[in-house]
Design a protein around this motif. Sequence first.
Motif, mmCIF file in Angstrom:
data_model
loop_
_atom_site.group_PDB
_atom_site.id
_atom_site.type_symbol
_atom_site.label_atom_id
_atom_site.label_comp_id
_atom_site.label_asym_id
_atom_site.label_seq_id
_atom_site.Cartn_x
_atom_site.Cartn_y
_atom_site.Cartn_z
ATOM 1 N N TRP A 1 -38.738 -7.479 13.160
ATOM 2 C CA TRP A 1 -39.775 -8.404 12.967
ATOM 3 C C TRP A 1 -40.881 -7.680 11.824
ATOM 4 C CZ3 TRP A 1 -44.953 -8.299 13.932
ATOM 5 C CH2 TRP A 1 -45.726 -9.348 13.372
ATOM 6 N N ILE B 1 -42.361 -16.162 18.566
ATOM 7 C CA ILE B 1 -43.213 -15.368 17.747
ATOM 8 C C ILE B 1 -43.863 -14.067 18.440
ATOM 9 C CG2 ILE B 1 -45.008 -15.320 16.091
ATOM 10 C CD1 ILE B 1 -44.727 -18.508 16.221
ATOM 11 N N ILE C 1 -51.293 -17.701 12.694
ATOM 12 C CA ILE C 1 -49.448 -17.887 12.427
ATOM 13 C C ILE C 1 -49.465 -19.130 11.673
ATOM 14 C CG2 ILE C 1 -47.686 -18.638 13.618
ATOM 15 C CD1 ILE C 1 -48.988 -17.214 16.463
ATOM 16 N N HIS D 1 -43.685 -19.579 10.960
ATOM 17 C CA HIS D 1 -43.622 -18.898 12.438
ATOM 18 C C HIS D 1 -44.059 -17.618 12.299
ATOM 19 C CE1 HIS D 1 -41.013 -22.564 14.035
ATOM 20 N NE2 HIS D 1 -42.605 -22.620 13.606
ATOM 21 N N GLU D 2 -44.858 -16.848 11.204
ATOM 22 C CA GLU D 2 -45.115 -15.723 11.060
ATOM 23 C C GLU D 2 -46.653 -15.179 11.260
ATOM 24 O OE1 GLU D 2 -43.612 -12.647 8.187
ATOM 25 O OE2 GLU D 2 -41.722 -14.021 8.070
#
Lengths: 423, 330
Positions: free
Chosen positions: A13, B142, B173, B178-179
């Motif tokens: 990630w 996340i 976010i 979704h980051e």
Amino acid sequence: MMAAKPRLSAHPWLIASSLALLTIFSVGSLPGSAMAQDEGGASPSTTPQILNVTIGYLTEAIPEPPPLSLVEVVAKDKGLAGAKVALADNNTTGKFLKQSYELKEKTVAAGGDLKAGLDDLVGQGAKLIVADLTADRLLQLADLPEAKDLVIFNIRAEDDSLRLKDCRANIFNVVPSRAMKTDALAEYMAVKKWMRWVLVSGSNDADKAYADALRHSAKKFGAKIVEERTYEFKAGSRRSDTGEAQIRKQMADLTQRLPDYDVLAVADESEVFGEYLPYRTWDPRPVVGTQGLVPTAWHRSQEQWGGMQMQRRFEAAAHRWMLERDYSAWVAVRAIGEAATRTGKADPADVHSYLVSDAFTVGAFKGQGLTFRKWNQQLRQPMVLASPLMMVSVSPQEGFLHQRTPLDTLGYDEPESACHLNK
Amino acid sequence: MRRLLMGTLGWTSSLFSVAFLTSVAAGSAQAFTAYVSNEKGNSISVIDLDKMEVTATVQVGERPRGITLSHDKKQLFICTSDADHIEVLDLDTLKVVNTLPSGPDPELFTLSPDGKTLYVANEDNNMVTVLDVDQGSVASEIPVGTEPEGMGVSPDGKWLVNTSETTSMAHFIDTSTHEVIDSVLVDTRPRYAKFTPDGKFVWVSSEVGGTVSIIDAATRKIMHKVTFEIPGVRKETIQPVGVAITDDGKTAFIALGPANRVAVVDVASYKVEKYLLVGQRVWQLAFTPDNKLLLSTNGESNDISVIDVADQKVTKSITVGELPWGVAIR
């Protein structure tokens, strides 16, 4: 019970998020002055500074006796397990700041060469040392020329001498002192008006030191020790298949013919007999001190102030419940994390100055931020008073006041201490 | 009885109290219902805000904490934390009709403005779970900081703000990718995130730090920190948690935990105007849809306090179940 679901690991990630998107605080920025960029804007001037923080964990292979009760957990990684959980917590935070944390462990043989152990850790880049050592060994370590510019976190030695006269600029005492514990107990006794104590002490040095702390606390909070007795350990006294009747008689004998009293205060850090006292005393009296109602920095029943989260996180990682030394190690490593997160620096001198600054505070499931006393670098913290299965109270008790903070009603105060660090 | 008495007093005393009387009248007409999760009671208390009494107590899964209404207000989503899922309570039948996956230990969540997505904070595994409500499935997870809790979504649904307690950050976010786009360091132990109605600012409460940071949502800079001082109350006990802002964006109410007070803050000036004494260890807050009443959950006194918003007065306390945590009103 838990649905099996895919888990994203942090590492891919992290790579997936482009550096430009992840805004980093400028090194040295303080809370409130957080740097931020425009939405999605990439700016080469904020190219992240990667900070790697290496923490050493130094301990000595001293055998510890098993607990008297079979119910108590026997932990071989007492302390270290807490440091590991805090390390993971620091890394979770660190990934948002391009910081990473590593833990290097070193165990020296009993009575072994501390200098070699330290050299090994420093050689691996560790300049912030969590010391799981007794008081004499801690001082030997801190006084090594090689340790002069390090920061050492004491997570084990509760000796008041380390807070009263043998202070060192390079030692931060995370574990509470004995006086902090017995003061916490004495405040609660005062609230309950259980002011007549009988003191029963073991014969080891640690037991005597705890008894000294109890005497000091009794005097400080106006309790009266109406009589003192000593229990001498004899082989055969410990738990055995046929020992139950013998133990019961021994404890009754030990507590017979006492003047009228409210509570039996026990000083048995070596865990030789204290656990045998409750329900076996001659008179029906509660037992407090090293057994019975115990003052401690952490207890497995502590679920307040988010404590449940800490207990669960620890149990998932260590497969046992969290002990006091684990908690102290967790706080030590989190204090390092807090310094690095808030300042962007992790050199010992930077960490030291941040920890004694007014800006420093660490959340540690005690309902208020914890700070260090500047004069002896002792962590201030509320103390849990717990029976074997339940938190009973938390000290400082309501109404015990101090000019700085009620937390400073626990332990020796600045005017009583010969230590004047950070002046 | 109490309400009658207050009403009578209001009639004879001041204009302010007349306003209160009106609010009660409006409440009667609309018959609002409040739902309170009882963390230790494993139940939901149903409160008729016309009668000001508990009319039903529904047993649900273990350790219910965060609760929120569905978009159509016919269902209540419940974070049953120790059951490791979300329960869906039908509000007509008061029966649990469905469970949704949530990831372990769901604590608090927020519903997207279109009602299609629940964003869930998983306290034990440092994740925010994105849940498709209609599909009943996890759309994404996340990774965030340690002990995620506070969840706020912008009025346009484009931004989600999650707070992580041990990390002490507010994570911004992007809900389309979704980051985590940005992480803002705030004071120790952030518990709650609330967007202002215009979407321009996010209010983040820090429980141990004792402050509320007001973050500009566009630049993600902290514009101001609200601090609190109550005469005769120990500073350490002032622990901001829940934040509620009136629909007109003018007044914020902040629950101060073991200080047993709710602070009233003027949004324009950031000034604390008043402290309202409520029950013990106040955490979460919710308005009635008409914004006339505000309810607070008081964990240690096992009750809720009813606050008259216009009057800025506590008018009633109602005993609910053991350790009340979350509150939602329809």
